[in-house]
Design a protein around this motif. Structure first.
Motif, PDB file in Angstrom:
ATOM      1  N   LEU A  66      -1.669 -11.836   0.509  1.00 39.06           N
ATOM      2  CA  LEU A  66      -0.979 -13.036   0.524  1.00 39.06           C
ATOM      3  C   LEU A  66       0.453 -12.871   0.244  1.00 39.06           C
ATOM      4  O   LEU A  66       0.843 -12.366  -0.769  1.00 39.06           O
ATOM      5  CB  LEU A  66      -1.692 -14.172  -0.072  1.00 39.06           C
ATOM      6  CG  LEU A  66      -2.939 -14.457   0.683  1.00 39.06           C
ATOM      7  CD1 LEU A  66      -4.206 -14.108  -0.530  1.00 39.06           C
ATOM      8  CD2 LEU A  66      -3.324 -16.114   0.447  1.00 39.06           C
ATOM      9  N   THR A  67       1.365 -13.386   0.919  1.00 37.60           N
ATOM     10  CA  THR A  67       2.695 -13.351   0.655  1.00 37.60           C
ATOM     11  C   THR A  67       3.610 -14.543   1.274  1.00 37.60           C
ATOM     12  O   THR A  67       2.971 -15.289   1.920  1.00 37.60           O
ATOM     13  CB  THR A  67       3.508 -11.974   1.186  1.00 37.60           C
ATOM     14  OG1 THR A  67       4.718 -11.944   0.624  1.00 37.60           O
ATOM     15  CG2 THR A  67       3.330 -12.099   2.695  1.00 37.60           C
ATOM     16  N   ASN A  68       4.693 -14.596   0.865  1.00 37.80           N
ATOM     17  CA  ASN A  68       5.614 -15.428   1.472  1.00 37.80           C
ATOM     18  C   ASN A  68       6.761 -14.760   2.177  1.00 37.80           C
ATOM     19  O   ASN A  68       8.011 -15.361   2.494  1.00 37.80           O
ATOM     20  CB  ASN A  68       6.211 -16.495   0.547  1.00 37.80           C
ATOM     21  CG  ASN A  68       7.129 -15.767  -0.636  1.00 37.80           C
ATOM     22  OD1 ASN A  68       7.107 -14.436  -0.801  1.00 37.80           O
ATOM     23  ND2 ASN A  68       7.905 -16.559  -1.253  1.00 37.80           N
ATOM     24  N   ASP A  69       6.730 -13.501   2.313  1.00 31.43           N
ATOM     25  CA  ASP A  69       7.550 -12.455   2.718  1.00 31.43           C
ATOM     26  C   ASP A  69       7.034 -12.138   4.310  1.00 31.43           C
ATOM     27  O   ASP A  69       6.186 -11.357   4.717  1.00 31.43           O
ATOM     28  CB  ASP A  69       7.807 -11.235   2.096  1.00 31.43           C
ATOM     29  CG  ASP A  69       8.907 -10.307   2.638  1.00 31.43           C
ATOM     30  OD1 ASP A  69       9.247 -10.281   3.610  1.00 31.43           O
ATOM     31  OD2 ASP A  69       9.170  -9.275   1.645  1.00 31.43           O
ATOM     32  N   GLY A  70       7.822 -12.782   5.429  1.00 31.69           N
ATOM     33  CA  GLY A  70       7.340 -12.497   6.885  1.00 31.69           C
ATOM     34  C   GLY A  70       7.540 -11.255   6.958  1.00 31.69           C
ATOM     35  O   GLY A  70       6.759 -10.613   7.889  1.00 31.69           O
ATOM     36  N   ASP A  71       8.551 -10.544   6.668  1.00 32.88           N
ATOM     37  CA  ASP A  71       8.875  -9.129   7.157  1.00 32.88           C
ATOM     38  C   ASP A  71       7.791  -8.249   6.634  1.00 32.88           C
ATOM     39  O   ASP A  71       7.285  -7.434   7.153  1.00 32.88           O
ATOM     40  CB  ASP A  71      10.321  -8.787   6.552  1.00 32.88           C
ATOM     41  CG  ASP A  71      11.540  -9.441   7.297  1.00 32.88           C
ATOM     42  OD1 ASP A  71      11.351  -9.847   8.398  1.00 32.88           O
ATOM     43  OD2 ASP A  71      12.683  -9.491   6.818  1.00 32.88           O
ATOM     44  N   PHE A  72       7.408  -8.215   5.426  1.00 25.82           N
ATOM     45  CA  PHE A  72       6.399  -7.502   4.823  1.00 25.82           C
ATOM     46  C   PHE A  72       5.152  -7.704   5.686  1.00 25.82           C
ATOM     47  O   PHE A  72       4.555  -7.056   5.752  1.00 25.82           O
ATOM     48  CB  PHE A  72       6.388  -7.752   3.176  1.00 25.82           C
ATOM     49  CG  PHE A  72       5.191  -7.160   2.410  1.00 25.82           C
ATOM     50  CD1 PHE A  72       5.474  -5.929   2.185  1.00 25.82           C
ATOM     51  CD2 PHE A  72       4.100  -7.619   2.405  1.00 25.82           C
ATOM     52  CE1 PHE A  72       4.510  -5.229   1.423  1.00 25.82           C
ATOM     53  CE2 PHE A  72       3.196  -6.887   1.481  1.00 25.82           C
ATOM     54  CZ  PHE A  72       3.233  -5.863   1.332  1.00 25.82           C
ATOM     55  N   ALA A  73       4.819  -8.830   5.897  1.00 25.31           N
ATOM     56  CA  ALA A  73       3.715  -9.595   6.615  1.00 25.31           C
ATOM     57  C   ALA A  73       3.621  -8.634   7.778  1.00 25.31           C
ATOM     58  O   ALA A  73       2.631  -7.959   8.305  1.00 25.31           O
ATOM     59  CB  ALA A  73       3.425 -10.675   6.651  1.00 25.31           C
ATOM     60  N   ASN A  74       4.775  -8.584   8.470  1.00 27.97           N
ATOM     61  CA  ASN A  74       4.801  -7.910   9.866  1.00 27.97           C
ATOM     62  C   ASN A  74       4.297  -6.482   9.894  1.00 27.97           C
ATOM     63  O   ASN A  74       3.616  -5.954  10.586  1.00 27.97           O
ATOM     64  CB  ASN A  74       6.028  -8.369  10.545  1.00 27.97           C
ATOM     65  CG  ASN A  74       6.175  -7.533  11.822  1.00 27.97           C
ATOM     66  OD1 ASN A  74       5.159  -8.191  13.005  1.00 27.97           O
ATOM     67  ND2 ASN A  74       7.048  -6.849  12.156  1.00 27.97           N
ATOM     68  N   VAL A  75       5.067  -5.533   8.729  1.00 25.88           N
ATOM     69  CA  VAL A  75       4.897  -4.290   8.729  1.00 25.88           C
ATOM     70  C   VAL A  75       3.597  -4.030   8.195  1.00 25.88           C
ATOM     71  O   VAL A  75       3.137  -3.144   8.914  1.00 25.88           O
ATOM     72  CB  VAL A  75       6.003  -3.864   7.627  1.00 25.88           C
ATOM     73  CG1 VAL A  75       5.584  -2.439   7.087  1.00 25.88           C
ATOM     74  CG2 VAL A  75       7.266  -3.952   8.074  1.00 25.88           C
ATOM     75  N   VAL A  76       3.005  -4.811   7.193  1.00 25.84           N
ATOM     76  CA  VAL A  76       1.630  -4.477   6.824  1.00 25.84           C
ATOM     77  C   VAL A  76       0.657  -4.671   7.966  1.00 25.84           C
ATOM     78  O   VAL A  76      -0.536  -4.011   8.052  1.00 25.84           O
ATOM     79  CB  VAL A  76       1.199  -5.157   5.521  1.00 25.84           C
ATOM     80  CG1 VAL A  76      -0.231  -5.257   5.207  1.00 25.84           C
ATOM     81  CG2 VAL A  76       2.166  -4.736   4.418  1.00 25.84           C
ATOM     82  N   MET A  77       0.732  -5.812   8.945  1.00 21.18           N
ATOM     83  CA  MET A  77      -0.217  -6.357   9.862  1.00 21.18           C
ATOM     84  C   MET A  77      -0.115  -5.697  11.016  1.00 21.18           C
ATOM     85  O   MET A  77      -1.144  -5.441  11.685  1.00 21.18           O
ATOM     86  CB  MET A  77      -0.273  -7.917   9.585  1.00 21.18           C
ATOM     87  CG  MET A  77      -1.237  -8.624  10.630  1.00 21.18           C
ATOM     88  SD  MET A  77      -0.955 -10.429  10.591  1.00 21.18           S
ATOM     89  CE  MET A  77       0.487 -10.626  10.965  1.00 21.18           C
ATOM     90  N   HIS A  78       1.053  -5.312  11.621  1.00 24.75           N
ATOM     91  CA  HIS A  78       1.172  -5.020  13.113  1.00 24.75           C
ATOM     92  C   HIS A  78       0.460  -3.640  13.104  1.00 24.75           C
ATOM     93  O   HIS A  78       0.518  -2.788  12.766  1.00 24.75           O
ATOM     94  CB  HIS A  78       2.497  -4.776  13.432  1.00 24.75           C
ATOM     95  CG  HIS A  78       2.780  -5.050  14.774  1.00 24.75           C
ATOM     96  ND1 HIS A  78       2.590  -4.089  15.670  1.00 24.75           N
ATOM     97  CD2 HIS A  78       3.306  -6.013  15.691  1.00 24.75           C
ATOM     98  CE1 HIS A  78       2.936  -4.387  16.951  1.00 24.75           C
ATOM     99  NE2 HIS A  78       3.430  -5.696  16.776  1.00 24.75           N
ATOM    100  N   PRO A  79      -0.343  -3.791  14.371  1.00 24.73           N
ATOM    101  CA  PRO A  79      -1.143  -2.559  14.675  1.00 24.73           C
ATOM    102  C   PRO A  79      -0.621  -1.319  14.921  1.00 24.73           C
ATOM    103  O   PRO A  79      -0.899  -0.340  14.459  1.00 24.73           O
ATOM    104  CB  PRO A  79      -1.906  -3.099  16.124  1.00 24.73           C
ATOM    105  CG  PRO A  79      -1.860  -4.426  16.079  1.00 24.73           C
ATOM    106  CD  PRO A  79      -0.692  -5.101  15.206  1.00 24.73           C
ATOM    107  N   ARG A  80       0.941  -1.239  15.331  1.00 24.09           N
ATOM    108  CA  ARG A  80       1.490  -0.192  15.493  1.00 24.09           C
ATOM    109  C   ARG A  80       1.948   0.455  14.323  1.00 24.09           C
ATOM    110  O   ARG A  80       2.516   1.762  14.326  1.00 24.09           O
ATOM    111  CB  ARG A  80       2.800  -0.527  16.498  1.00 24.09           C
ATOM    112  CG  ARG A  80       3.944  -1.348  15.953  1.00 24.09           C
ATOM    113  CD  ARG A  80       4.783  -1.915  16.898  1.00 24.09           C
ATOM    114  NE  ARG A  80       6.116  -2.430  15.988  1.00 24.09           N
ATOM    115  CZ  ARG A  80       7.302  -1.859  15.794  1.00 24.09           C
ATOM    116  NH1 ARG A  80       7.487  -0.655  15.785  1.00 24.09           N
ATOM    117  NH2 ARG A  80       8.085  -2.666  15.147  1.00 24.09           N
TER     118      ARG A  80
END
Length: 246
Positions: A115-129
């Motif tokens: 969990l985070t409040n950092d959208g950029d970090f979330a995208n890097v961690v979550m995105h399939p690519r």
């Protein structure tokens, strides 16, 4: 680290001031300024460096926070639930920042959730690519044969989705109960990925637990407990995600 730009209405909504739809109306009505200039165009994009005012009040910029959580079963991976079921944020009453889960673990699954409040970090961690591997311990009904399990690496078709596993390993077999415990590694995670994939080869899932996310593990945590990521862990996750797209 990334300084990606997002739509102005999204930035306002993420700050907690109002919903995205109401933020759009505020923009159109000329109630929003970016760096001192009134903006009325909904397509406008902003970065974390931009100063945003809504009705003359500057938006507060939260410091980024990052947590590792051991999600119990029968908890929703969301910030709220319209059926009043328990959600992951119920386990973070002391946290003032507007955190959200990175990805999902379904209601009946347990294990490691970030969990985070950092959208950029979330995208890097979550995105399939970005291909950060996730390891699950999965108990299924039945005793699958090796040739059936190999199908997971080729891909199991379910509707429009081709559901794949990077790796699998048989951990144990209970001949009396006719159940099998598997270790399954995914590089991406579609909705109910493992459950749908195992159903596709004829072995319904009884339990799922996510044990690893990249190099992160549940060591030292019990269900319902959480801990902050260390600065080193945050940097390593950034590096792991961005390295995979180079």
């Amino acid at each position: 680290m990334s300084d990606s730009r997002i739509r102005l209405q999204k930035a306002i909504a993420e700050s907690g001031v109002t919903s995205r739809r109401k933020a759009e109306k505020l923009i159109v009505d000329g109630k929003v300024k970016v760096n001192g200039v009134t903006v009325t165009t909904l397509g406008t994009k902003v970065s974390k460096k931009d100063e945003i005012e809504v009705n003359g009040i500057k938006l507060e910029k939260e410091e980024p926070v990052y947590f590792l959580f051991y999600k119990p079963r029968e908890v929703i991976s969301s910030v709220k639930d319209d059926k009043n079921r328990k959600v992951v944020l119920d386990f973070f009453p002391e946290i003032k920042e507007r955190i959200f889960p990175i990805g999902r673990l379904d209601y009946q699954s347990s294990g490691l959730l970030l969990l985070t409040n950092d959208g950029d970090f979330a995208n890097v961690v979550m995105h399939p690519r970005h291909g950060i591997e996730k390891v699950y311990i999965v108990k299924v009904k039945g005793i699958p044969q090796k040739h059936e399990l190999f199908q997971m690496k080729k891909g199991v078709r379910d509707g429009k989705d081709l559901l794949k596993a990077l790796h699998w390993k048989v951990l144990s077999v209970d001949s009396k109960q006719k159940t099998t415990i598997l270790e399954i590694t995914l590089g991406e995670g579609k909705n109910r990925h493992i459950r749908r994939m195992m159903n596709g080869i004829g072995y319904p899932v009884l339990k799922i637990k996510r044990e690893k996310y990249g190099f992160l593990t549940l060591d030292g945590l019990q269900p319902g407990e959480h801990r902050p990521l260390t600065p080193k862990e945050v940097k390593q996750m950034w590096n792991l995600g961005t390295k995979n797209v180079e």
